[in-house]
Design a protein around this motif. Structure first.
Motif: not given
Length: 247
Positions: A40-45, A80-85, A94-104, A107-111
């Motif tokens: 999750i952290r790698a996808a957000a980064e 499934e591969p994690l999706q980011t948004f 400088a400070r972002l809130s990256v959405g990460v979700r599971c499309p399978g 299904h779940w999502s978090l920021y």
């Protein structure tokens, strides 16, 4: 022990053995079913770095620091591969809130909070200067700074700031941006200015009164002193108003 108790002992042992085997078989599945926080952290980064690089020069050194995820958070493993948004309405920061979700099916999502650093050489004020002061090379230097908190407009060449004027007093060490410097005002409201109109090989000159302030390249209105006609022209480097010229 009574004779009738012996036939039940094997059945009881078999039941305990089956329960132990089921528990042993179920343990790995429960572990594998939890989503890895590192993924999750790698996808957000990766998402944050990609977005930052779209808005920064190629020579910038872009870094991202991803906040830790609560270790108590146990999300189902995503097949499934994690999706980011980016959240709706999010702006570069400088400070972002990256959405990460599971499309399978699970299904779940978090920021995930991410802090960006954008390191590059920018123009910095290195000598005292006040509002309206014209900047010279003695006022300016290139220094490597984190400009992630400056949305845009930071200056990256000494030539971009030289001869500019400060819009307001700044402390030594401040990064110069297009919001902190301005082109020198060459024409001021109420000032007498020379109006120049070109027609083929000929030019007509007249005296006018400026109706506004203007730097080089600005369009300014002026009133012809003799005819009282109001005209509009472009301020040239010498402070004259070239009437009829495009901006």
């Amino acid at each position: 022990m009574p004779a009738h108790a012996h036939p039940q002992t094997p059945r009881r042992a078999a039941g305990w053995l089956a329960a132990l085997l089921l528990a042993a078989a179920g343990a790995p599945e429960a572990t594998a079913a939890v989503q890895d926080h590192g993924a999750i952290r790698a996808a957000a980064e990766a998402f944050a770095l990609e977005q930052a690089r779209l808005m920064t020069p190629a020579e910038a050194d872009v870094r991202a620091t991803v906040s830790s995820i609560d270790p108590r958070l146990a999300l189902p493993a995503c097949p499934e591969p994690l999706q980011t948004f980016a959240p709706v309405g999010a702006r570069p920061s400088a400070r972002l809130s990256v959405g990460v979700r599971c499309p399978g099916a699970s299904h779940w999502s978090l920021y995930v909070p991410v802090r960006l650093e954008v390191l590059m050489e920018v123009v910095v004020l290195v000598a005292p200067a006040g509002r309206g002061d014209a900047l010279t090379r003695d006022h300016l230097a290139l220094e490597r700074r984190d400009v992630a908190q400056l949305l845009d407009g930071y200056l990256i060449r000494i030539e971009d700031a030289e001869h500019m004027e400060l819009r307001r007093p700044l402390a030594v060490g401040t990064v110069l941006t297009t919001q902190t410097v301005a082109r020198p005002i060459l024409i001021r409201r109420g000032q007498r200015v020379e109006l120049v109109t070109h027609s083929g090989r000929f030019s007509v000159r007249a005296e006018g009164e400026a109706l506004g302030n203007g730097a080089e390249g600005d369009r300014v209105r002026a009133r012809n002193v003799r005819s009282r006609q109001v005209v509009e022209g472009v301020v040239d480097p010498s402070g004259r108003l070239r009437v009829g010229d495009p901006a």
